[in-house]
Write a protein that holds these residues in place. Structure first.
Motif, PDB file in Angstrom:
ATOM      1  N   ALA A   1     -29.805   2.863  14.038  1.00  0.00           N
ATOM      2  CA  ALA A   1     -29.423   1.663  13.526  1.00  0.00           C
ATOM      3  C   ALA A   1     -29.956   0.789  13.502  1.00  0.00           C
ATOM      4  CB  ALA A   1     -28.893   1.495  15.281  1.00  0.00           C
ATOM      5  N   GLY A   2     -30.002  -0.406  12.599  1.00  0.00           N
ATOM      6  CA  GLY A   2     -30.761  -1.352  12.709  1.00  0.00           C
ATOM      7  C   GLY A   2     -32.462  -1.489  11.445  1.00  0.00           C
ATOM      8  N   MET A   3     -32.224   0.097  11.006  1.00  0.00           N
ATOM      9  CA  MET A   3     -32.731  -0.590  10.294  1.00  0.00           C
ATOM     10  C   MET A   3     -32.493   0.204   8.909  1.00  0.00           C
ATOM     11  SD  MET A   3     -34.809   2.933  11.877  1.00  0.00           S
ATOM     12  CE  MET A   3     -36.041   3.366  10.993  1.00  0.00           C
ATOM     13  N   VAL A   4     -33.291  -0.171   8.013  1.00  0.00           N
ATOM     14  CA  VAL A   4     -32.761   0.403   6.747  1.00  0.00           C
ATOM     15  C   VAL A   4     -32.574   1.576   6.276  1.00  0.00           C
ATOM     16  CG1 VAL A   4     -33.214  -0.166   3.414  1.00  0.00           C
ATOM     17  CG2 VAL A   4     -34.077  -1.659   5.700  1.00  0.00           C
ATOM     18  N   THR A   5     -31.064   1.838   5.453  1.00  0.00           N
ATOM     19  CA  THR A   5     -30.531   3.566   5.082  1.00  0.00           C
ATOM     20  C   THR A   5     -31.366   3.809   4.332  1.00  0.00           C
ATOM     21  OG1 THR A   5     -29.249   2.713   3.605  1.00  0.00           O
ATOM     22  CG2 THR A   5     -28.454   1.943   5.824  1.00  0.00           C
ATOM     23  N   LYS A   6     -31.139   5.174   3.450  1.00  0.00           N
ATOM     24  CA  LYS A   6     -32.192   5.632   2.348  1.00  0.00           C
ATOM     25  C   LYS A   6     -31.246   5.307   1.561  1.00  0.00           C
ATOM     26  CE  LYS A   6     -33.123  10.278   4.897  1.00  0.00           C
ATOM     27  NZ  LYS A   6     -33.149  11.777   4.908  1.00  0.00           N
TER      28      LYS A   6
ATOM     29  N   HIS B   1     -45.691   1.829  17.515  1.00  0.00           N
ATOM     30  CA  HIS B   1     -44.665   1.006  17.197  1.00  0.00           C
ATOM     31  C   HIS B   1     -45.338   0.023  17.296  1.00  0.00           C
ATOM     32  CE1 HIS B   1     -44.489   0.838  21.781  1.00  0.00           C
ATOM     33  NE2 HIS B   1     -44.101  -0.049  21.527  1.00  0.00           N
ATOM     34  N   THR B   2     -43.688  -1.140  16.608  1.00  0.00           N
ATOM     35  CA  THR B   2     -43.982  -2.110  17.149  1.00  0.00           C
ATOM     36  C   THR B   2     -43.112  -3.237  16.797  1.00  0.00           C
ATOM     37  OG1 THR B   2     -45.834  -4.228  15.205  1.00  0.00           O
ATOM     38  CG2 THR B   2     -44.345  -2.747  14.527  1.00  0.00           C
ATOM     39  N   SER B   3     -42.857  -4.740  16.116  1.00  0.00           N
ATOM     40  CA  SER B   3     -41.825  -5.417  16.120  1.00  0.00           C
ATOM     41  C   SER B   3     -42.389  -6.809  15.830  1.00  0.00           C
ATOM     42  CB  SER B   3     -41.310  -5.867  17.037  1.00  0.00           C
ATOM     43  OG  SER B   3     -41.503  -6.617  18.170  1.00  0.00           O
TER      44      SER B   3
ATOM     45  N   GLU C   1     -40.746   1.853  15.014  1.00  0.00           N
ATOM     46  CA  GLU C   1     -41.726   3.579  15.138  1.00  0.00           C
ATOM     47  C   GLU C   1     -42.710   3.986  13.180  1.00  0.00           C
ATOM     48  OE1 GLU C   1     -42.423   5.032  17.959  1.00  0.00           O
ATOM     49  OE2 GLU C   1     -40.668   4.478  19.338  1.00  0.00           O
ATOM     50  N   PRO C   2     -43.861   4.248  13.759  1.00  0.00           N
ATOM     51  CA  PRO C   2     -44.464   4.592  12.914  1.00  0.00           C
ATOM     52  C   PRO C   2     -43.959   5.431  11.363  1.00  0.00           C
ATOM     53  CG  PRO C   2     -45.908   5.299  14.462  1.00  0.00           C
ATOM     54  CD  PRO C   2     -44.276   4.568  15.108  1.00  0.00           C
ATOM     55  N   GLY C   3     -43.683   4.453  10.388  1.00  0.00           N
ATOM     56  CA  GLY C   3     -43.443   4.882   8.577  1.00  0.00           C
ATOM     57  C   GLY C   3     -41.912   4.671   8.476  1.00  0.00           C
ATOM     58  N   LYS C   4     -41.500   3.826   9.507  1.00  0.00           N
ATOM     59  CA  LYS C   4     -40.095   3.273   9.730  1.00  0.00           C
ATOM     60  C   LYS C   4     -40.087   1.903   8.981  1.00  0.00           C
ATOM     61  CE  LYS C   4     -38.540   7.001  11.548  1.00  0.00           C
ATOM     62  NZ  LYS C   4     -38.386   8.357  10.872  1.00  0.00           N
ATOM     63  N   THR C   5     -38.431   1.388   8.977  1.00  0.00           N
ATOM     64  CA  THR C   5     -38.563  -0.297   7.781  1.00  0.00           C
ATOM     65  C   THR C   5     -37.276  -0.730   8.759  1.00  0.00           C
ATOM     66  OG1 THR C   5     -39.875   0.257   6.075  1.00  0.00           O
ATOM     67  CG2 THR C   5     -38.239  -1.726   6.236  1.00  0.00           C
ATOM     68  N   PHE C   6     -37.712  -1.738   9.037  1.00  0.00           N
ATOM     69  CA  PHE C   6     -36.793  -2.447  10.100  1.00  0.00           C
ATOM     70  C   PHE C   6     -36.147  -3.797   9.285  1.00  0.00           C
ATOM     71  CE2 PHE C   6     -36.430   0.141  13.379  1.00  0.00           C
ATOM     72  CZ  PHE C   6     -35.800   0.193  14.323  1.00  0.00           C
ATOM     73  N   VAL C   7     -34.888  -4.344   9.426  1.00  0.00           N
ATOM     74  CA  VAL C   7     -34.100  -5.702   8.454  1.00  0.00           C
ATOM     75  C   VAL C   7     -34.224  -6.112   9.843  1.00  0.00           C
ATOM     76  CG1 VAL C   7     -32.687  -4.620   7.972  1.00  0.00           C
ATOM     77  CG2 VAL C   7     -33.274  -6.505   6.723  1.00  0.00           C
ATOM     78  N   TYR C   8     -34.829  -8.084   9.721  1.00  0.00           N
ATOM     79  CA  TYR C   8     -34.156  -9.094  10.058  1.00  0.00           C
ATOM     80  C   TYR C   8     -33.360 -10.326   8.954  1.00  0.00           C
ATOM     81  CZ  TYR C   8     -37.966  -7.808  13.848  1.00  0.00           C
ATOM     82  OH  TYR C   8     -38.174  -6.928  14.741  1.00  0.00           O
ATOM     83  N   GLU C   9     -32.636 -10.445   9.527  1.00  0.00           N
ATOM     84  CA  GLU C   9     -31.814 -11.342   8.096  1.00  0.00           C
ATOM     85  C   GLU C   9     -30.724 -12.544   9.804  1.00  0.00           C
ATOM     86  OE1 GLU C   9     -27.822 -11.542   5.614  1.00  0.00           O
ATOM     87  OE2 GLU C   9     -28.782  -9.939   6.200  1.00  0.00           O
ATOM     88  N   PHE C  10     -31.275 -13.668   9.824  1.00  0.00           N
ATOM     89  CA  PHE C  10     -30.598 -14.783   9.837  1.00  0.00           C
ATOM     90  C   PHE C  10     -31.333 -15.707   9.387  1.00  0.00           C
ATOM     91  CE2 PHE C  10     -35.630 -14.069  11.093  1.00  0.00           C
ATOM     92  CZ  PHE C  10     -36.122 -15.600  10.501  1.00  0.00           C
ATOM     93  N   ILE C  11     -30.871 -17.309   9.487  1.00  0.00           N
ATOM     94  CA  ILE C  11     -30.473 -18.566   8.909  1.00  0.00           C
ATOM     95  C   ILE C  11     -31.575 -19.365   9.641  1.00  0.00           C
ATOM     96  CG2 ILE C  11     -29.484 -20.379   8.142  1.00  0.00           C
ATOM     97  CD1 ILE C  11     -26.498 -19.287   8.528  1.00  0.00           C
ATOM     98  N   ALA C  12     -32.000 -19.950   8.990  1.00  0.00           N
ATOM     99  CA  ALA C  12     -33.621 -21.266   9.080  1.00  0.00           C
ATOM    100  C   ALA C  12     -33.169 -22.124   9.647  1.00  0.00           C
ATOM    101  CB  ALA C  12     -34.180 -21.236   7.782  1.00  0.00           C
ATOM    102  N   ARG C  13     -32.753 -22.533  10.385  1.00  0.00           N
ATOM    103  CA  ARG C  13     -32.252 -23.597  10.946  1.00  0.00           C
ATOM    104  C   ARG C  13     -32.476 -25.154  11.098  1.00  0.00           C
ATOM    105  NH1 ARG C  13     -26.645 -21.334  12.170  1.00  0.00           N
ATOM    106  NH2 ARG C  13     -26.837 -19.187  12.394  1.00  0.00           N
ATOM    107  N   ASN C  14     -34.340 -24.571  11.772  1.00  0.00           N
ATOM    108  CA  ASN C  14     -34.594 -25.446  11.766  1.00  0.00           C
ATOM    109  C   ASN C  14     -35.847 -26.587  10.893  1.00  0.00           C
ATOM    110  OD1 ASN C  14     -32.528 -26.592  14.001  1.00  0.00           O
ATOM    111  ND2 ASN C  14     -34.028 -25.558  15.645  1.00  0.00           N
ATOM    112  N   ALA C  15     -36.434 -27.107  10.351  1.00  0.00           N
ATOM    113  CA  ALA C  15     -37.197 -27.534   9.603  1.00  0.00           C
ATOM    114  C   ALA C  15     -38.350 -27.253  10.983  1.00  0.00           C
ATOM    115  CB  ALA C  15     -36.875 -28.400   9.171  1.00  0.00           C
TER     116      ALA C  15
END
Length: 472
Positions: A16-21, A126-128, A152-166
């Motif tokens: 969950a929250g990760m990029v699929t194969k 692990h990181t974030s 976790e090591p070797g994994k890829t996550f994806v973050y997605e949001f709108i850049a609301r404020n300059a």
């Protein structure tokens, strides 16, 4: 500077929250820096090849991360990994960073952009990533254990949001922060106004303040240090390895800095006054600004200052904590100014060859050259047009010149002073010095120390042994 043909492949991407194969093949490329030395140069502004227009920034001793547009979304790829960073010529550190460098590349977007950032973890733990100052969905805030599982090591996550404020922001881990940020994991983020004419300036520089404790002869920072750092840096570089900020005379200049060290930094500009025009909370209303030459940047804060470069010259720009403008400092050293060392060096030299007594007349090292341990730097260094600059750490220059091209950021060399505008020795008659009423007469000066004595920083007594190691 970057290898834009570098792609990541073969990562195990599940959960969950990760990029699929299936989605792994569609990852955007992850541009990388080349070698530690060549990648330390300041890259020119990256003009946006697509998306909304904006006025790009220049990252001091860094670069901007390219992106791709996919179905109207601006996609980036960050890789958390071990990196090598040249702190200054003669010293390289083994740090943690992103895409081959610490700090990582600057991310530039426009207010209202939908942004998708893929983060691949090549670290041993692990990181974030926390997007400092961004207004976004809670699950995208990047706090391990609170808003997401760790990457976790070797994994890829994806973050997605709108850049609301300059405004002016940064990114850094919220996972094992003491270790990961002490190892150099951080980067700059700029969200430009939707209207490019809003808050427009001619030159816009960005960098982060960070610090390391790297013992002479070693390559990795000590991550448990709280205050006694020996390398105070702009974008993981120290003077004389920090590039100058080159501007045209008459330019309106913005300098944005973020502080991820363990203490505050009063940042000071010579030769000009400026106003603080922005923080990580947004733009400062014009009615709330006032003229300054120094602004204090506390831990975790961002500051944007603006000024008109009215005065040609090579103007110092630095932290005003004097110990933050030196490298490889020793601590707990007594002040030896005024102590009579007559005969000391001769006696100790019989027991410790190459011993040098320093600090009896002050801290200046003058033109003295000493053999240093492997992978370290002198405390004070750098040569200017009039001799040693005797600085290190958080120090660079703003070079103001007439006649530069709009995108000319090349170092123009040292300033050529108009005749009669340089301080000089006075050889004429001296008038008597005024004294306060009832002031005592000046004490007679003590005899000069015997010739052959050497001086060191702030009264350092330094032993220099045959193997080149030195103790402060």
């Amino acid at each position: 500077m970057t290898n834009r043909r570098s792609f990541l492949s073969g990562a195990a991407l599940i959960g969950a929250g990760m990029v699929t194969k299936a989605g792994a093949a569609s990852l955007p490329e992850a541009p990388q820096q080349s070698s530690p030395g060549s990648s330390a140069a300041t890259a020119g502004p990256l003009a946006p090849p697509n998306g909304r227009p904006y006025n790009p920034v220049v990252t001091l001793n860094g670069w901007t991360l390219p992106w791709r547009m996919k179905n109207g979304v601006k996609e980036f790829h960050l890789v958390a990994e071990e990196v090598e960073r040249e702190i200054a010529p003669g010293m390289t550190a083994r740090l943690w960073g992103y895409n081959g460098q610490s700090p990582g590349p600057t991310i530039e977007v426009v207010e209202g952009d939908r942004v998708r950032i893929f983060v691949t973890n090549k670290l041993p733990e692990h990181t974030s990533i926390h997007w400092h100052g961004q207004i976004l969905p809670n699950g995208m805030d990047g706090v391990t254990g609170l808003t997401q599982p760790g990457i976790e090591p070797g994994k890829t996550f994806v973050y997605e949001f709108i850049a609301r404020n300059a405004g002016t922001f940064m990114y850094h881990p919220h996972a094992d922060e003491m270790a990961q940020m002490a190892m150099g994991m951080m980067g700059f983020w700029v969200t430009h106004p939707r209207n490019p004419a809003l808050h427009a300036v001619d030159r816009d520089f960005v960098f982060l303040l960070n610090a390391y404790d790297i013992e002479p002869g070693s390559f990795k920072p000590k991550i448990n240090t709280m205050l006694d750092f020996n390398l105070w840096t702009f974008n993981s570089r120290v003077f004389p390895g920090i590039d100058p900020m080159v501007v045209r005379k008459g330019d309106r200049v913005r300098i944005r800095a973020g502080n991820l060290t363990m203490t505050n930094h009063p940042i000071h500009l010579h030769g000009h006054t400026f106003e603080v025009t922005g923080t990580d909370g947004g733009w400062v209303r014009p009615s709330a600004r006032w003229p300054e030459v120094t602004t204090d940047i506390a831990v975790g804060q961002m500051r944007s200052i603006e000024f008109v470069a009215e005065h040609a010259g090579d103007w110092a720009f630095h932290c005003h904590k004097s110990h933050h403008t030196m490298n490889a400092m020793g601590h707990d050293v007594p002040n030896m100014i005024g102590v009579d060392h007559s005969g000391v060096a001769e006696k100790i030299n019989k027991l410790v060859p190459d011993y040098m007594v320093m600090g009896d007349k002050g801290g200046s090292m003058g033109g003295m050259q000493m053999e240093l341990p492997e992978n370290t730097l002198p405390m004070m260094t750098g040569e200017g047009p009039f001799g040693g600059i005797e600085m290190g750490g958080m120090f660079t220059t703003v070079k103001v010149r007439e006649g530069l091209g709009r995108n000319d950021y090349k170092d123009p060399g040292w300033f050529k002073h108009p005749q009669g505008t340089v301080a000089r020795e006075w050889t004429g008659e001296l008038p008597p010095a005024p004294r306060a009423p009832n002031a005592p007469a000046a004490a007679a000066p003590k005899p000069a120390a015997p010739s052959g004595h050497q001086h060191g920083h702030e009264g350092h007594v330094m032993e220099v042994k045959r193997d080149g190691a030195h103790k402060h």
